[in-house]
Structure formats: structure tokens, C-alpha cells
Design an enzyme around this catalytic site. Structure first.
Site, PDB file in Angstrom:
ATOM      1  N   HIS A 137       0.829  -1.205   0.000  1.00 40.43           N
ATOM      2  CA  HIS A 137       0.000   0.000   0.000  1.00 40.43           C
ATOM      3  C   HIS A 137       0.864   1.256   0.000  1.00 40.43           C
ATOM      4  O   HIS A 137       1.958   1.277   0.572  1.00 40.43           O
ATOM      5  CB  HIS A 137      -0.996   0.008   1.166  1.00 40.43           C
ATOM      6  CG  HIS A 137      -0.416   0.114   2.540  1.00 40.43           C
ATOM      7  ND1 HIS A 137      -0.187   1.326   3.167  1.00 40.43           N
ATOM      8  CD2 HIS A 137      -0.037  -0.834   3.440  1.00 40.43           C
ATOM      9  CE1 HIS A 137       0.303   1.117   4.377  1.00 40.43           C
ATOM     10  NE2 HIS A 137       0.413  -0.185   4.569  1.00 40.43           N
ATOM     11  N   ASP A 195       6.245   2.311   6.677  1.00 38.43           N
ATOM     12  CA  ASP A 195       5.009   1.539   6.522  1.00 38.43           C
ATOM     13  C   ASP A 195       4.083   2.343   5.612  1.00 38.43           C
ATOM     14  O   ASP A 195       3.523   3.354   6.033  1.00 38.43           O
ATOM     15  CB  ASP A 195       4.389   1.310   7.896  1.00 38.43           C
ATOM     16  CG  ASP A 195       2.993   0.714   7.856  1.00 38.43           C
ATOM     17  OD1 ASP A 195       2.599   0.180   6.808  1.00 38.43           O
ATOM     18  OD2 ASP A 195       2.285   0.816   8.874  1.00 38.43           O
ATOM     19  N   GLU A 226      -5.149   1.263   2.890  1.00 34.73           N
ATOM     20  CA  GLU A 226      -4.918   0.202   3.860  1.00 34.73           C
ATOM     21  C   GLU A 226      -4.946   0.737   5.280  1.00 34.73           C
ATOM     22  O   GLU A 226      -5.465   0.085   6.191  1.00 34.73           O
ATOM     23  CB  GLU A 226      -3.570  -0.469   3.581  1.00 34.73           C
ATOM     24  CG  GLU A 226      -3.338  -1.760   4.385  1.00 34.73           C
ATOM     25  CD  GLU A 226      -2.783  -1.520   5.788  1.00 34.73           C
ATOM     26  OE1 GLU A 226      -2.890  -2.431   6.630  1.00 34.73           O
ATOM     27  OE2 GLU A 226      -2.257  -0.412   6.047  1.00 34.73           O
ATOM     28  N   GLU A 227      -4.422   1.938   5.498  1.00 37.31           N
ATOM     29  CA  GLU A 227      -4.322   2.470   6.851  1.00 37.31           C
ATOM     30  C   GLU A 227      -5.693   2.758   7.471  1.00 37.31           C
ATOM     31  O   GLU A 227      -5.796   2.895   8.692  1.00 37.31           O
ATOM     32  CB  GLU A 227      -3.463   3.741   6.872  1.00 37.31           C
ATOM     33  CG  GLU A 227      -1.991   3.512   6.546  1.00 37.31           C
ATOM     34  CD  GLU A 227      -1.249   2.697   7.597  1.00 37.31           C
ATOM     35  OE1 GLU A 227      -1.882   2.294   8.603  1.00 37.31           O
ATOM     36  OE2 GLU A 227      -0.051   2.449   7.419  1.00 37.31           O
ATOM     37  N   ASP A 235       4.095  -5.823   3.891  1.00 39.21           N
ATOM     38  CA  ASP A 235       3.852  -4.749   4.851  1.00 39.21           C
ATOM     39  C   ASP A 235       4.923  -4.800   5.924  1.00 39.21           C
ATOM     40  O   ASP A 235       5.885  -5.571   5.819  1.00 39.21           O
ATOM     41  CB  ASP A 235       2.446  -4.884   5.450  1.00 39.21           C
ATOM     42  CG  ASP A 235       1.787  -3.536   5.735  1.00 39.21           C
ATOM     43  OD1 ASP A 235       2.497  -2.628   6.189  1.00 39.21           O
ATOM     44  OD2 ASP A 235       0.573  -3.407   5.513  1.00 39.21           O
ATOM     45  N   HIS A 270       4.427   2.819  13.166  1.00 36.41           N
ATOM     46  CA  HIS A 270       3.457   3.901  13.311  1.00 36.41           C
ATOM     47  C   HIS A 270       3.980   5.032  14.194  1.00 36.41           C
ATOM     48  O   HIS A 270       3.195   5.832  14.710  1.00 36.41           O
ATOM     49  CB  HIS A 270       2.106   3.387  13.829  1.00 36.41           C
ATOM     50  CG  HIS A 270       1.301   2.717  12.766  1.00 36.41           C
ATOM     51  ND1 HIS A 270      -0.055   2.551  12.861  1.00 36.41           N
ATOM     52  CD2 HIS A 270       1.648   2.190  11.571  1.00 36.41           C
ATOM     53  CE1 HIS A 270      -0.504   1.928  11.772  1.00 36.41           C
ATOM     54  NE2 HIS A 270       0.531   1.697  10.974  1.00 36.41           N
TER      55      HIS A 270
END
Length: 382
Positions: free
Chosen positions: A73, A190, A224-225, A245, A325
Site C-alpha cells: 500500500h 510503513d 490500507e491504513e 507490509d 506507526h
């Protein structure tokens, strides 16, 4: 054993650096989608975009079925303006799931109807000279931060005159650093490191003029997030899908910042037994450094695909990421190893030929091992 095409590590790093330079929080991904599509076209790959900008790219195989999907993604975490405050500062809500702890102090760009503005995300009590010890005891919450715009804005009226408003998207500066020892530190690795690995594998396959045994469809999702990345992206001919990922590096986890981490399961359950073990076998066959992990508080594009009704085998391969994150770190060896495994999977023979058909009988349906391991037989208690 099939010889793998060489992965261009410099291309992988340059691609990652360029992707990181493009702001793309979920909901603001058009520029990133355009760049990835143009790069795929440059590599000679036929592409198509969905209405919202998710990307499909196909390398034709010797047979069309059962087609394989490999997905990464290109959307990232970010924020959205939820209120223009009386003092002219902007209250925020997160885009994606991340802590305001990592937002405090971040430099950011606000995209408004009037254009882009720069600013800083600050806690409500930002100055120790004013609030003393209160700066250390205020709660950690998105309601405890605000965006200070670098303009003469001191009231709601000032902000409205500048055409700042609810719904404006906020992109967080990545601040990437590439070190000579191989470490890479940045926000948004990410999943831009995964997307870069995917592009590097595609480049290697094309330059080697490699022909996969079946059609391989490379997918780039854009949401995706926020949990819906692959829900409507798969084509009906895709029988198995490998998601690329991040793998969370922390005490109690098996992920590392080197090699490729094979996820055995996440919060949605175990990944496909046969596809996962096929990938482990490919790592062993091609001497790709690898380890296994399980993620308790994690989901990927696989979840949205299956929840969207796709009857596909799913697996997840990851590059180890410290402080996911947050302000993230990996080592170039991890996405490089991921790219090698992508190439190995794309060129590997089909194990379950029955997957070419959506429905069928038991003929060709796989088995899972049930025989007791040597030395493990016990006596049943009466």
C-alpha cells in the site's frame, strides 16, 4: 532451482526516498498513485487504475490461471482537521491508527482549498516556561494536540480568511535518513518500504525477461491504513495473494530489521497454511534470511480482501520495523530480502493446480499433515 534475478539495491533505496518525498495520507493519494503508475509504465508494465487510484499491474505468465496477486500500500498515516478553534489553531483527528504521542512536535503540511500551508503539531500545553510541570502530566490524546499554522493566524476568523477549514488533510513530514551502515529511519516506511521492494522486484523480473508460470498481478492499494485497501481491488482470477507490509519489532516478537519476516497470523486469524509454508520453503531454497512472527494487534490488506468477499489464499511477508506507526527504523537488508522473496514467489511453480478453478471436487484438494512427529506419540489416558 530457478535462479533469481538480481535485485538492484540502489534502485530500491532511490525509489523509497522518492516515495517518502510524496505526501500520501489515506484520502490524499492521487500524486503517489500517479507517480507509481508512471514508474510502472517506464518499467514496461501494463497498468490500470481504479476510480480512486488503486493500481493493478500484470506480468503475463505461461498460463493465465491460477493468477497470483502481490500487494503493497502507498497510503500512510496522517490527520484531518476536525475543528477550527477560537485561537485560530486546528484541532485534529488521526487518519489511520496512531498515537498523538508521535504527532507531538511533528512538522506537517496542510492541504486546503487555497493551497498548502506549513505548520507544527503541538500539545495544548507546549511551553514549560508557562505551564511548568503540567507539560509532563497532560494526557496523551488527539484532543490534547493542535496544529499551529505558520501564518499570522490568531483567531477563527483569521483561519477562515486563509481558507483553512474542517476536512483539510494534514501530511506529516517523513524526515528520512539513510545511513551508510544500512539503517533507514523515517516516518511512513510503513508501507513505502514495501512498495519500493515491490517495484524493485518488478524491475528485476522485467530486466531478466523472466516469465512467471502464471499471470502475476502486482497491486498497490491506497486505503490500507483506514482498513479497506484491498476490499475492491482484486480481480476474479486471483487465487492467492501475498501482502507486503511492516513487521513490528519489539520484545516478544519474532520480527527483525534484517531478512524477511513471514507472518503466521494476525488479529484476523492464521494465514493460509499452504501458501505460508510455500514462502518459507522458497526462503530456504534460495538462502533468503527469514524468521516467523505473529501479530496480535495488526491487520493488513489481506483482511480487507477477505472481508470484501475474495476467496483467496492469503499470506503476509514483512520487513522488520522498529517503532511502527511512530518514528520508524528498518535496515535495507529487510526490504531487499522481501524483494528477493517476491521474485522467488513470482517465478515458483504452482503447487495447488486445483486453485485455477473457483469451485471443484476433492480431486487435487490439498492435505494438511496429521501424522505424529517422530518421538511425539503418547498413550491415551483411559
Amino acid at each position: 532451482m530457478t535462479k533469481l534475478p538480481d535485485i538492484d539495491a540502489e534502485y530500491l533505496k532511490e525509489t523509497l526516498a522518492h516515495l517518502l518525498s510524496i505526501p500520501s495520507p489515506s484520502g490524499y493519494t492521487d500524486i503517489a498513485a500517479r507517480w507509481v503508475t508512471e514508474e510502472l509504465d517506464r518499467l514496461g508494465i501494463e497498468t490500470e487504475l481504479t476510480r480512486r487510484g488503486a493500481i493493478r499491474a500484470r506480468i503475463a505468465g505461461r498460463a493465465s490461471q491460477p493468477a497470483r496477486g502481490i500487494i503493497a500500500h502507498i497510503d500512510t498515516l496522517g490527520a484531518i482537521v476536525r475543528e477550527v478553534k477560537e485561537n485560530g489553531r486546528l484541532a485534529l483527528a488521526p487518519i489511520g491508527h496512531w498515537s498523538s504521542r508521535f504527532a507531538e512536535g511533528a512538522r506537517a503540511t496542510i492541504f486546503s482549498d487555497a493551497g498548502s500551508f506549513r505548520g507544527t503539531i503541538l500539545p495544548l500545553k507546549a511551553s514549560g516556561h508557562v505551564y511548568a510541570d503540567d507539560i509532563d502530566t497532560q494526557p496523551v490524546s488527539w484532543k490534547q494536540v493542535e496544529l499551529r499554522v505558520d501564518m499570522p493566524i490568531y483567531s477563527r476568523e483569521d483561519a477562515e480568511r486563509a481558507q483553512l477549514g474542517i476536512g483539510d488533510i494534514v501530511a506529516i513530514d517523513p524526515q528520512p535518513e539513510f545511513f551508510d551502515n544500512g539503517f533507514i529511519v523515517s516516518r511512513h516506511l510503513d508501507d513505502k518500504a514495501g512498495a519500493a521492494a515491490l517495484l524493485a522486484a518488478i524491475k528485476a523480473l522485467k530486466e531478466a525477461d523472466a516469465e512467471p508460470p502464471v499471470d502475476t498481478i502486482f497491486l498497490f492499494s491506497i486505503s490500507e491504513e483506514v482498513g479497506v485497501g484491498a476490499s475492491s481491488l482484486l480481480t476474479h482470477d486471483i487465487a492467492s495473494m501475498v501482502a507486503v507490509d511492516n513487521g513490528a519489532v519489539a520484545p516478544g516478537q519474532g520480527s527483525k530489521e534484517t531478512g524477511v519476516t513471514i507472518a503466521m497470523g494476525d488479529m484476523t486469524g492464521p494465514f493460509d497454511f499452504h501458501l505460508t509454508r510455500k514462502l518459507i520453503g522458497l526462503c530456504e531454497e534460495h538462502d533468503i534470511r527469514h524468521q516467523r512472527d505473529h501479530f496480535e494487534h495488526y491487520r493488513s490488506d489481506n483482511a480487507s480482501a477477505v472481508e470484501g468477499g475474495a476467496d483467496v489464499r492469503t499470506a503476509l511477508i514483512t520487513f522488520g520495523l522498529d517503532a511502527s506507526h511512530g518514528y520508524e527504523r528498518t535496515h535495507i537488508d529487510a526490504p531487499f530480502s522481501v524483494a528477493r522473496l517476491i521474485a522467488a514467489y513470482a517465478l515458483s511453480s504452482v503447487t495447488i493446480k486445483r486453485d485455477a478453478e473457483e469451485l471443484g471436487g476433492l480431486e487435487g484438494f490439498p492435505d494438511q499433515p496429521t501424522k505424529a512427529a517422530r518421538g511425539s506419540k503418547g498413550r491415551r489416558a483411559d
